[in-house]
Design a protein around this motif. Structure first.
Motif, mmCIF file in Angstrom:
data_model
loop_
_atom_site.group_PDB
_atom_site.id
_atom_site.type_symbol
_atom_site.label_atom_id
_atom_site.label_comp_id
_atom_site.label_asym_id
_atom_site.label_seq_id
_atom_site.Cartn_x
_atom_site.Cartn_y
_atom_site.Cartn_z
ATOM 1 N N GLU A 1 0.838 -1.215 0.000
ATOM 2 C CA GLU A 1 0.000 0.000 0.000
ATOM 3 C C GLU A 1 0.869 1.260 0.000
ATOM 4 N N ILE A 2 1.977 1.214 0.721
ATOM 5 C CA ILE A 2 2.884 2.370 0.779
ATOM 6 C C ILE A 2 3.482 2.639 -0.600
ATOM 7 N N LYS B 1 0.899 4.040 -2.891
ATOM 8 C CA LYS B 1 0.573 5.436 -2.565
ATOM 9 C C LYS B 1 1.655 6.376 -3.099
ATOM 10 N N VAL B 2 2.923 5.981 -2.969
ATOM 11 C CA VAL B 2 4.015 6.800 -3.515
ATOM 12 C C VAL B 2 3.891 6.859 -5.034
ATOM 13 N N ASN C 1 1.026 9.256 -5.869
ATOM 14 C CA ASN C 1 1.338 10.660 -5.605
ATOM 15 C C ASN C 1 2.474 11.202 -6.458
ATOM 16 N N ALA D 1 7.002 5.106 7.058
ATOM 17 C CA ALA D 1 6.073 5.120 5.919
ATOM 18 C C ALA D 1 5.383 6.472 5.801
ATOM 19 N N ASP D 2 4.938 6.997 6.930
ATOM 20 C CA ASP D 2 4.230 8.273 6.930
ATOM 21 C C ASP D 2 5.109 9.394 6.358
ATOM 22 N N ILE E 1 5.703 8.924 2.537
ATOM 23 C CA ILE E 1 4.512 9.358 1.788
ATOM 24 C C ILE E 1 4.428 10.879 1.758
ATOM 25 N N LYS E 2 4.682 11.511 2.890
ATOM 26 C CA LYS E 2 4.646 12.981 2.941
ATOM 27 C C LYS E 2 5.708 13.594 2.032
ATOM 28 N N SER F 1 4.654 13.155 -1.670
ATOM 29 C CA SER F 1 3.426 13.877 -2.034
ATOM 30 C C SER F 1 3.636 15.386 -1.934
#
Length: 177
Positions: free
Chosen positions: A5-6, A9-10, A13, A67-68, A71-72, A75
């Motif tokens: 999922e990570i 998501k990358v 984004n 991970a957080d 992603i930040k 994004s």
């Protein structure tokens, strides 16, 4: 969040970033710590961007973070240099090369969607339309009531006039006789 999922998501984004102006080769291995732990890579080569769920042993630099934070970063919500200075991100290898990804990330930021504004506008239009309908209905009801009252007044006046006329005739007849 899982490793898969990570990475997805990358990709979502950042995977469509325009790298056509990036004139160098960049290979970053991204190491995720904590929940969803694993490694993937981001590579810019010949104006193309690849993000894949594999180790990249011949990389220019390695970025290690939660991970957080990963992603930040990808994004555009967290500057990679500021994150490294704050100790949220560890960069090993060619530090300058790792930071060269930041302008690509900045250019990839998507403008905020304005769907909320459209929904608000639509809601306001609906409210205005409803209010206008209520006002029209109220005016129509008031007109109908006014007509009804006017009719009643006319009828009452007519009856009163007829009664007075009848009373006057009766009075004249009584005086003559």
């Amino acid at each position: 969040m899982t490793y898969k999922e990570i990475v997805e998501k990358v990709k979502k984004n950042f995977g469509t970033a325009d790298v056509s102006n990036y004139e160098d080769h960049l290979a970053l291995q991204i190491n995720i710590t904590g929940e969803g732990e694993g490694s993937f890579y981001a590579e810019i080569n010949d104006g193309k961007l690849s993000i894949e769920p594999y180790d990249y042993n011949d990389n220019n630099a390695m970025i290690t973070a939660s991970a957080d934070d990963i992603i930040k970063i990808f994004s555009g919500k967290l500057d990679i240099n500021k994150a490294a200075e704050a100790g949220k991100v560890e960069i090993a290898g060619d530090y300058a090369k790792a930071l060269s990804i930041q302008p690509v990330i900045e250019n990839n930021k998507k403008p905020a969607k304005k769907t909320t504004a459209k929904k608000t506008t639509a809601a306001k239009k609906t409210t205005k339309t409803t209010a206008a309908k209520k006002t029209t209905a109220k005016k129509t009801a008031e007109k109908a009531e006014a007509k009804s009252v006017a009719k009643t007044v006319k009828e009452t006046a007519a009856k009163t006039t007829a009664a007075k006329t009848t009373a006057a005739k009766s009075s004249r007849t009584a005086k003559k006789g």
